[in-house]
Design a protein around this motif. Structure first.
Motif, PDB file in Angstrom:
ATOM      1  N   PRO A 143      26.006 -68.933  29.896  1.00 39.43           N
ATOM      2  CA  PRO A 143      24.944 -68.421  31.118  1.00 39.43           C
ATOM      3  C   PRO A 143      25.791 -68.671  32.488  1.00 39.43           C
ATOM      4  O   PRO A 143      25.277 -67.688  33.430  1.00 39.43           O
ATOM      5  CB  PRO A 143      23.432 -69.630  30.791  1.00 39.43           C
ATOM      6  N   GLN A 144      26.571 -69.855  32.569  1.00 35.32           N
ATOM      7  CA  GLN A 144      26.808 -69.739  34.680  1.00 35.32           C
ATOM      8  C   GLN A 144      28.315 -68.781  34.498  1.00 35.32           C
ATOM      9  O   GLN A 144      29.323 -68.450  35.781  1.00 35.32           O
ATOM     10  CB  GLN A 144      26.993 -71.300  34.680  1.00 35.32           C
ATOM     11  N   LEU A 145      28.550 -68.477  33.807  1.00 35.75           N
ATOM     12  CA  LEU A 145      29.493 -67.463  33.497  1.00 35.75           C
ATOM     13  C   LEU A 145      30.104 -65.747  32.731  1.00 35.75           C
ATOM     14  O   LEU A 145      29.419 -65.905  32.313  1.00 35.75           O
ATOM     15  CB  LEU A 145      30.743 -67.937  33.190  1.00 35.75           C
ATOM     16  N   LEU A 146      30.342 -65.271  33.384  1.00 36.92           N
ATOM     17  CA  LEU A 146      30.671 -63.497  33.713  1.00 36.92           C
ATOM     18  C   LEU A 146      31.680 -63.150  33.053  1.00 36.92           C
ATOM     19  O   LEU A 146      31.755 -63.213  34.243  1.00 36.92           O
ATOM     20  CB  LEU A 146      29.941 -62.989  34.095  1.00 36.92           C
ATOM     21  N   TRP A 147      31.597 -62.848  32.142  1.00 35.05           N
ATOM     22  CA  TRP A 147      32.823 -61.636  31.860  1.00 35.05           C
ATOM     23  C   TRP A 147      32.851 -60.417  32.146  1.00 35.05           C
ATOM     24  O   TRP A 147      31.858 -59.482  31.580  1.00 35.05           O
ATOM     25  CB  TRP A 147      34.270 -61.187  30.608  1.00 35.05           C
ATOM     26  N   PRO A 153      36.625 -59.433  35.228  1.00 36.64           N
ATOM     27  CA  PRO A 153      36.637 -60.521  36.101  1.00 36.64           C
ATOM     28  C   PRO A 153      35.769 -61.478  36.135  1.00 36.64           C
ATOM     29  O   PRO A 153      34.517 -61.480  35.120  1.00 36.64           O
ATOM     30  CB  PRO A 153      35.989 -59.165  37.788  1.00 36.64           C
ATOM     31  N   LEU A 154      35.986 -62.463  36.302  1.00 33.52           N
ATOM     32  CA  LEU A 154      35.433 -64.099  36.132  1.00 33.52           C
ATOM     33  C   LEU A 154      34.262 -63.958  36.890  1.00 33.52           C
ATOM     34  O   LEU A 154      34.553 -64.020  38.316  1.00 33.52           O
ATOM     35  CB  LEU A 154      36.006 -64.796  36.162  1.00 33.52           C
ATOM     36  N   ILE A 155      32.842 -64.483  37.274  1.00 36.63           N
ATOM     37  CA  ILE A 155      32.082 -64.229  37.986  1.00 36.63           C
ATOM     38  C   ILE A 155      31.194 -65.776  38.247  1.00 36.63           C
ATOM     39  O   ILE A 155      30.564 -65.606  36.883  1.00 36.63           O
ATOM     40  CB  ILE A 155      31.145 -62.749  38.043  1.00 36.63           C
ATOM     41  N   PRO A 156      31.761 -66.455  38.713  1.00 35.39           N
ATOM     42  CA  PRO A 156      30.833 -67.528  38.295  1.00 35.39           C
ATOM     43  C   PRO A 156      28.861 -67.380  39.163  1.00 35.39           C
ATOM     44  O   PRO A 156      28.948 -67.034  40.380  1.00 35.39           O
ATOM     45  CB  PRO A 156      30.941 -68.520  39.866  1.00 35.39           C
ATOM     46  N   LEU A 157      27.669 -67.948  38.690  1.00 34.16           N
ATOM     47  CA  LEU A 157      26.538 -68.003  38.632  1.00 34.16           C
ATOM     48  C   LEU A 157      26.016 -69.130  38.703  1.00 34.16           C
ATOM     49  O   LEU A 157      25.693 -70.258  38.434  1.00 34.16           O
ATOM     50  CB  LEU A 157      25.725 -67.029  37.780  1.00 34.16           C
ATOM     51  N   GLY A 158      26.205 -69.750  40.485  1.00 37.63           N
ATOM     52  CA  GLY A 158      25.846 -71.239  40.239  1.00 37.63           C
ATOM     53  C   GLY A 158      26.676 -72.626  40.345  1.00 37.63           C
ATOM     54  O   GLY A 158      28.363 -71.809  40.154  1.00 37.63           O
ATOM     55  N   ALA A 159      26.499 -73.351  39.987  1.00 41.56           N
ATOM     56  CA  ALA A 159      27.403 -74.933  39.990  1.00 41.56           C
ATOM     57  C   ALA A 159      27.881 -74.622  38.287  1.00 41.56           C
ATOM     58  O   ALA A 159      27.265 -73.917  38.337  1.00 41.56           O
ATOM     59  CB  ALA A 159      26.857 -75.964  40.083  1.00 41.56           C
ATOM     60  N   SER A 160      28.810 -75.167  38.999  1.00 40.38           N
ATOM     61  CA  SER A 160      29.404 -76.003  37.035  1.00 40.38           C
ATOM     62  C   SER A 160      28.593 -75.843  35.834  1.00 40.38           C
ATOM     63  O   SER A 160      28.971 -75.715  34.695  1.00 40.38           O
ATOM     64  CB  SER A 160      30.749 -76.433  36.911  1.00 40.38           C
ATOM     65  N   LYS A 161      27.817 -76.908  36.373  1.00 43.39           N
ATOM     66  CA  LYS A 161      27.034 -77.126  35.513  1.00 43.39           C
ATOM     67  C   LYS A 161      25.315 -76.837  35.809  1.00 43.39           C
ATOM     68  O   LYS A 161      25.213 -76.930  36.228  1.00 43.39           O
ATOM     69  CB  LYS A 161      27.114 -79.032  35.185  1.00 43.39           C
ATOM     70  N   VAL A 162      24.989 -75.823  34.605  1.00 45.15           N
ATOM     71  CA  VAL A 162      23.251 -74.934  35.010  1.00 45.15           C
ATOM     72  C   VAL A 162      22.845 -75.564  34.280  1.00 45.15           C
ATOM     73  O   VAL A 162      23.219 -75.944  33.124  1.00 45.15           O
ATOM     74  CB  VAL A 162      23.633 -74.323  35.145  1.00 45.15           C
ATOM     75  N   ALA A 163      21.743 -76.247  34.222  1.00 45.00           N
ATOM     76  CA  ALA A 163      20.312 -76.617  33.425  1.00 45.00           C
ATOM     77  C   ALA A 163      20.146 -74.996  32.622  1.00 45.00           C
ATOM     78  O   ALA A 163      18.937 -74.504  33.344  1.00 45.00           O
ATOM     79  CB  ALA A 163      19.800 -77.546  34.058  1.00 45.00           C
ATOM     80  N   HIS A 164      20.730 -74.587  31.675  1.00 46.03           N
ATOM     81  CA  HIS A 164      20.270 -73.408  31.387  1.00 46.03           C
ATOM     82  C   HIS A 164      19.150 -73.200  31.129  1.00 46.03           C
ATOM     83  O   HIS A 164      18.605 -72.234  31.375  1.00 46.03           O
ATOM     84  CB  HIS A 164      21.240 -72.579  30.773  1.00 46.03           C
ATOM     85  N   ASP A 165      18.256 -74.137  29.999  1.00 39.82           N
ATOM     86  CA  ASP A 165      17.298 -73.331  29.565  1.00 39.82           C
ATOM     87  C   ASP A 165      16.033 -73.296  30.595  1.00 39.82           C
ATOM     88  O   ASP A 165      14.753 -73.004  30.692  1.00 39.82           O
ATOM     89  CB  ASP A 165      16.650 -75.149  28.426  1.00 39.82           C
ATOM     90  N   ASN A 166      16.201 -73.713  32.351  1.00 40.76           N
ATOM     91  CA  ASN A 166      15.412 -73.481  33.486  1.00 40.76           C
ATOM     92  C   ASN A 166      15.271 -72.124  33.780  1.00 40.76           C
ATOM     93  O   ASN A 166      14.577 -71.925  34.707  1.00 40.76           O
ATOM     94  CB  ASN A 166      15.469 -74.702  34.191  1.00 40.76           C
ATOM     95  N   THR A 167      16.915 -71.698  34.135  1.00 40.45           N
ATOM     96  CA  THR A 167      17.545 -70.222  33.987  1.00 40.45           C
ATOM     97  C   THR A 167      17.871 -69.221  33.271  1.00 40.45           C
ATOM     98  O   THR A 167      18.516 -68.287  34.029  1.00 40.45           O
ATOM     99  CB  THR A 167      18.679 -70.611  34.813  1.00 40.45           C
ATOM    100  N   MET A 168      17.166 -69.242  32.013  1.00 40.29           N
ATOM    101  CA  MET A 168      17.030 -68.043  30.597  1.00 40.29           C
ATOM    102  C   MET A 168      17.471 -67.315  31.576  1.00 40.29           C
ATOM    103  O   MET A 168      17.840 -66.242  32.366  1.00 40.29           O
ATOM    104  CB  MET A 168      17.069 -68.641  30.255  1.00 40.29           C
ATOM    105  N   LEU A 169      16.058 -66.987  31.945  1.00 42.06           N
ATOM    106  CA  LEU A 169      14.986 -65.762  32.831  1.00 42.06           C
ATOM    107  C   LEU A 169      16.166 -65.147  34.224  1.00 42.06           C
ATOM    108  O   LEU A 169      16.066 -63.779  33.519  1.00 42.06           O
ATOM    109  CB  LEU A 169      14.050 -65.644  32.709  1.00 42.06           C
TER     110      LEU A 169
END
Length: 212
Positions: A143-147, A153-169
């Protein structure tokens, strides 16, 4: 596009609430299992096969970096056969255990053993044959990375470690707005008590947006 995967280390990770939710929304999931740990759980393996693809999760007790090409090939072939005997269909995907790295031989061993892709901690789908031929391939990430395609291109979304269960939506909304790929991967036995409700909300959003 959305990809949902779960890591099944043993019977404790086969959560009936998650299975019911995926059936309700008719969303397929890839379940990566440790064959040794599921050897006595044919019924649970059948349930996993009914809701989507079943792949092989590397045994945390096995150090692939210490194995030769032939040793890896024998192990991967045996695990592929074990999954086929439990759920009736041979797996095509392999995911290394989270605390284990694969070696320079692993891609070749996967190809020779009949696997079609490897799913790592960073990249959800890599096709060994395509990598070996140096062709561009589409990758789905956490979830925190996007191609993005076609240039990816690599697009970072936030910090390197994200509690993805809290940010899924929120992650899904960002990635969908960019026409990217969103991948959610989780281990059912270690998520918090509200995860299933959050997953339900995510699947509702996926359905509402008509996302593949």
């Amino acid at each position: 596009m959305v990809s949902i995967t779960q890591n099944i280390h043993g019977p404790e990770d086969v959560d009936p609430r998650v299975i019911a939710l995926l059936r309700k929304h008719r969303v397929p999931v890839t379940s990566f299992v440790v064959p040794r740990a599921m050897a006595e759980s044919e019924g649970l393996m059948q349930q996993l096969a009914e809701i989507g693809e079943v792949g092989v999760l590397g045994d945390p007790a096995v150090d692939f970096k210490a194995l030769s090409l032939s040793e890896q090939q024998r192990l991967l072939t045996a695990e592929r056969s074990a999954v086929k005997s439990l759920c009736g269909k041979p797996p095509v995907g392999f995911r290394p255990a989270s605390d284990r790295e694969f070696s320079e031989h692993t891609l070749d061993a996967l190809v020779r053993s009949g696997y079609r892709y490897i799913s790592t901690a960073k990249y959800d789908r890599m096709v060994p044959n395509a990598i070996r031929s140096f062709r561009k391939v589409a990758l789905v990430t956490r979830p925190q990375l996007l191609w993005m395609l076609p240039d990816m291109p690599l697009i970072p979304l936030g910090a390197s470690k994200v509690a993805h269960d809290n940010t899924m939506l929120s992650h899904f909304a960002q990635i969908h707005a960019l026409n990217g790929f969103y991948c959610l991967s989780f281990r059912p036995s270690v998520v918090d008590s509200r995860f299933v409700d959050r997953l339900d909300a995510l699947l509702e959003a996926i359905s509402r947006e008509n996302v593949l």
